[in-house]
Design a protein around this motif. Structure first.
Motif, PDB file in Angstrom:
ATOM      1  N   ALA A   1     -22.158  -1.634 -20.853  1.00  0.00           N
ATOM      2  CA  ALA A   1     -21.804  -1.285 -19.472  1.00  0.00           C
ATOM      3  C   ALA A   1     -22.369  -2.361 -18.557  1.00  0.00           C
ATOM      4  O   ALA A   1     -23.563  -2.668 -18.614  1.00  0.00           O
ATOM      5  CB  ALA A   1     -22.371   0.081 -19.099  1.00  0.00           C
ATOM      6  N   ALA A  26     -15.948  -7.497 -15.624  1.00  0.00           N
ATOM      7  CA  ALA A  26     -16.747  -7.427 -14.395  1.00  0.00           C
ATOM      8  C   ALA A  26     -16.579  -8.699 -13.558  1.00  0.00           C
ATOM      9  O   ALA A  26     -16.437  -8.627 -12.336  1.00  0.00           O
ATOM     10  CB  ALA A  26     -18.216  -7.210 -14.743  1.00  0.00           C
ATOM     11  N   ARG A  68     -21.307   4.062 -13.867  1.00  0.00           N
ATOM     12  CA  ARG A  68     -19.857   3.798 -13.824  1.00  0.00           C
ATOM     13  C   ARG A  68     -19.075   5.069 -13.497  1.00  0.00           C
ATOM     14  O   ARG A  68     -18.124   5.035 -12.717  1.00  0.00           O
ATOM     15  CB  ARG A  68     -19.381   3.213 -15.152  1.00  0.00           C
ATOM     16  CG  ARG A  68     -17.869   3.047 -15.224  1.00  0.00           C
ATOM     17  CD  ARG A  68     -17.397   2.042 -16.225  1.00  0.00           C
ATOM     18  NE  ARG A  68     -15.949   2.067 -16.354  1.00  0.00           N
ATOM     19  CZ  ARG A  68     -15.106   1.531 -15.455  1.00  0.00           C
ATOM     20  NH1 ARG A  68     -15.559   0.959 -14.369  1.00  0.00           N
ATOM     21  NH2 ARG A  68     -13.799   1.576 -15.640  1.00  0.00           N
ATOM     22  N   GLN A  69     -19.442   6.193 -14.098  1.00  0.00           N
ATOM     23  CA  GLN A  69     -18.733   7.442 -13.809  1.00  0.00           C
ATOM     24  C   GLN A  69     -18.897   7.841 -12.342  1.00  0.00           C
ATOM     25  O   GLN A  69     -17.955   8.324 -11.705  1.00  0.00           O
ATOM     26  CB  GLN A  69     -19.242   8.556 -14.736  1.00  0.00           C
ATOM     27  CG  GLN A  69     -18.879   8.356 -16.197  1.00  0.00           C
ATOM     28  CD  GLN A  69     -17.394   8.101 -16.408  1.00  0.00           C
ATOM     29  OE1 GLN A  69     -16.544   8.867 -15.943  1.00  0.00           O
ATOM     30  NE2 GLN A  69     -17.074   7.011 -17.095  1.00  0.00           N
ATOM     31  N   HIS A  72     -22.578  -4.088 -14.594  1.00  0.00           N
ATOM     32  CA  HIS A  72     -22.409  -3.916 -13.145  1.00  0.00           C
ATOM     33  C   HIS A  72     -22.836  -5.193 -12.430  1.00  0.00           C
ATOM     34  O   HIS A  72     -23.873  -5.774 -12.760  1.00  0.00           O
ATOM     35  CB  HIS A  72     -23.224  -2.725 -12.640  1.00  0.00           C
ATOM     36  CG  HIS A  72     -22.657  -1.402 -13.077  1.00  0.00           C
ATOM     37  ND1 HIS A  72     -22.985  -0.839 -14.296  1.00  0.00           N
ATOM     38  CD2 HIS A  72     -21.763  -0.567 -12.482  1.00  0.00           C
ATOM     39  CE1 HIS A  72     -22.313   0.298 -14.429  1.00  0.00           C
ATOM     40  NE2 HIS A  72     -21.571   0.488 -13.354  1.00  0.00           N
ATOM     41  N   SER A  84     -16.927  -6.540 -21.586  1.00  0.00           N
ATOM     42  CA  SER A  84     -17.414  -5.869 -20.377  1.00  0.00           C
ATOM     43  C   SER A  84     -17.772  -6.886 -19.295  1.00  0.00           C
ATOM     44  O   SER A  84     -17.438  -6.705 -18.113  1.00  0.00           O
ATOM     45  CB  SER A  84     -18.638  -5.009 -20.728  1.00  0.00           C
ATOM     46  OG  SER A  84     -19.129  -4.338 -19.595  1.00  0.00           O
ATOM     47  N   SER A 114     -17.750  -2.767 -11.768  1.00  0.00           N
ATOM     48  CA  SER A 114     -18.272  -1.836 -12.775  1.00  0.00           C
ATOM     49  C   SER A 114     -17.315  -1.851 -13.952  1.00  0.00           C
ATOM     50  O   SER A 114     -16.107  -1.675 -13.775  1.00  0.00           O
ATOM     51  CB  SER A 114     -18.368  -0.420 -12.181  1.00  0.00           C
ATOM     52  OG  SER A 114     -18.706   0.516 -13.185  1.00  0.00           O
ATOM     53  N   SER A 115     -17.840  -2.079 -15.144  1.00  0.00           N
ATOM     54  CA  SER A 115     -16.954  -2.109 -16.305  1.00  0.00           C
ATOM     55  C   SER A 115     -17.703  -1.644 -17.545  1.00  0.00           C
ATOM     56  O   SER A 115     -18.938  -1.665 -17.590  1.00  0.00           O
ATOM     57  CB  SER A 115     -16.415  -3.527 -16.549  1.00  0.00           C
ATOM     58  OG  SER A 115     -17.421  -4.371 -17.042  1.00  0.00           O
ATOM     59  N   GLN A 116     -16.938  -1.242 -18.527  1.00  0.00           N
ATOM     60  CA  GLN A 116     -17.530  -0.787 -19.781  1.00  0.00           C
ATOM     61  C   GLN A 116     -16.566  -1.107 -20.916  1.00  0.00           C
ATOM     62  O   GLN A 116     -15.346  -1.048 -20.754  1.00  0.00           O
ATOM     63  CB  GLN A 116     -17.806   0.724 -19.716  1.00  0.00           C
ATOM     64  CG  GLN A 116     -18.621   1.242 -20.898  1.00  0.00           C
ATOM     65  CD  GLN A 116     -19.144   2.649 -20.635  1.00  0.00           C
ATOM     66  OE1 GLN A 116     -19.437   3.007 -19.502  1.00  0.00           O
ATOM     67  NE2 GLN A 116     -19.269   3.450 -21.678  1.00  0.00           N
ATOM     68  N   PHE A 135     -19.436   5.748  -9.884  1.00  0.00           N
ATOM     69  CA  PHE A 135     -18.650   4.739  -9.153  1.00  0.00           C
ATOM     70  C   PHE A 135     -17.175   5.138  -9.121  1.00  0.00           C
ATOM     71  O   PHE A 135     -16.522   5.103  -8.067  1.00  0.00           O
ATOM     72  CB  PHE A 135     -18.838   3.388  -9.843  1.00  0.00           C
ATOM     73  CG  PHE A 135     -17.995   2.275  -9.296  1.00  0.00           C
ATOM     74  CD1 PHE A 135     -18.430   1.518  -8.213  1.00  0.00           C
ATOM     75  CD2 PHE A 135     -16.762   1.969  -9.870  1.00  0.00           C
ATOM     76  CE1 PHE A 135     -17.651   0.481  -7.716  1.00  0.00           C
ATOM     77  CE2 PHE A 135     -15.985   0.931  -9.378  1.00  0.00           C
ATOM     78  CZ  PHE A 135     -16.427   0.189  -8.299  1.00  0.00           C
TER      79      PHE A 135
END
Length: 394
Positions: free
Chosen positions: A384, A272, A97-98, A386, A268, A244-246, A100
């Motif tokens: 997290a 997404a 994610r970071q 995706h 999350s 992408s999510s968290q 992305f």
């Protein structure tokens, strides 16, 4: 679902996976280098401008911090900015994610994500001490509540609350080991049947040996870039990160209003789905985090594939198998491939990418266009998620 290419898409340009197991002869850095080398070759030797190292246990088990600089130097990328991303067992998804977000910001053009964990060189008691750090140190770990004990508490409540049979979770283990048998990178490459599950010794009742994933060494890497920078003649079909999510929830179990709901996984996944413009029914493959079989059932429920208290039924009726309606853990998952803690999320996304590119070998799910990967930290305190999609015509 057909997906068209967009210049702003973030694509997976290459991936590298090392076998999960006990690599006594290898250092943390050499494991990482193996995965990085494979991923960069797969990506046509794109040069990363930033490195995100996913790891959970190195400061304790390997007495090593600054993995970013260490890995960059050992990989011949000295000078490249690099970081360690730590979110317990969700570190891999968090690192992707970071990367992305950095690519989407336009500040970098190529990112390298590598998840790596080295565990086998320490005795099991020290490993367990390290693993419990994903729980609440003041209220759980100090009282001796291990990760298996946390899973057992949740599983016992699930059995009681929904009045499910004792063998309700056998299907998760049988499916994982059947898929792991076809994965040369898996720690366990032998199928099991339900009778073997029934005879398994108890680890922490009601969690038996087959309900828990093995913790082992491993590394996986991804090279990410924007579509406009992707090679004109890629060697594999293009796969984009559609979402992408968290999200987070409470670390301690006793702080949750509902013990049988993975709140972070729900939030999350819903984020997404909204970002990708899809619903759960559009996901054709789900690489969930089956560190314990109860986690697999709760993840299926959290992400909308089953009603509350009915996730186990998807394992019982075969829906999670490769030929089922929602295949999960298609390379064996944490249960058979092995769980490399901070690296797990990177393994999941690499395996999902192989499915979408048609490179999954005997584990290939036919005509996959959309898949989802979700990794969990601790007992679901961090999630997290995706969603990946194959680009039509690539």
């Amino acid at each position: 679902m057909m997906t068209k290419s967009n210049p702003n898409d973030i694509l997976i340009a290459g991936l590298g996976i090392t076998p999960v197991g006990e690599h006594w002869e290898k250092q943390l850095r050499t494991l990482a280098l193996e995965a990085i080398t494979a991923a960069r070759q797969d990506a046509g030797e794109l040069v990363p401008e930033a490195i995100y190292v996913a790891n959970s246990l190195a400061p304790v088990l390997s007495s090593q911090t600054q993995l970013g600089a260490l890995v960059a130097d050992f990989a011949g990328l000295r000078g490249v900015e690099a970081y360690t991303i730590q979110a317990a067992e969700a570190s891999g998804g968090a690192a992707v994610r970071q990367a992305f977000l950095a690519l989407r910001s336009g500040q970098i053009d190529v990112a390298l994500v590598v998840g790596v964990e080295k565990i086998s060189e320490r005795p099991s008691a020290e490993v367990e001490d390290a693993l419990v750090m994903s729980g609440d140190a003041d209220y759980e770990a100090i009282h001796g509540v291990t990760t298996a004990a946390q899973a057992a508490l949740v599983m016992q409540r699930y059995l009681y609350e929904f009045d499910v049979p004792q063998d309700a979770f056998a299907g998760f283990c049988v499916n994982a080991h059947a898929n792991g048998a076809n994965n040369p990178m898996a720690m366990f490459q032998r199928a099991i049947d339900e009778s073997k599950y029934a005879k398994a010794p108890m680890l922490c009742p009601p969690v038996n040996m087959f309900d828990a994933a093995p913790i082992a060494d491993g590394a996986a890497a991804l090279v990410l870039t924007r579509a406009e920078l992707f090679p004109e003649t890629p060697s594999h079909p293009q796969v984009r990160i559609a979402a992408s999510s968290q999200a987070t929830s409470t670390v301690a179990l006793h702080d949750r209003q509902d013990l049988l709901s993975f709140g972070a996984a729900i939030d999350s996944a819903n984020k997404a789905y909204a970002l990708a413009g899809i619903q759960a029914k559009d996901v054709q493959v789900f690489e969930l985090h089956d560190r314990f079989s109860i986690f697999a059932a709760l993840s299926l429920e959290a992400c909308g594939f089953a009603q509350r208290g009915e996730g186990w039924k998807l394992a019982k009726d075969g829906s999670i198998r490769p030929e089922g309606s929602i295949p999960i853990c298609t390379f064996g998952g944490s249960k058979a491939r092995g769980d490399s803690c901070g690296a797990t999320g990177v393994y999941q996304i690499a395996e999902l990418c192989l499915q979408l590119q048609g490179r999954a070998g005997k584990n290939q799910i036919p005509e996959v266009q959309t898949g989802m990967a979700q990794c969990l930290g601790g007992t679901g305190a961090t999630a997290a998620t995706h969603i990946l999609q194959r680009i039509d015509g690539s």
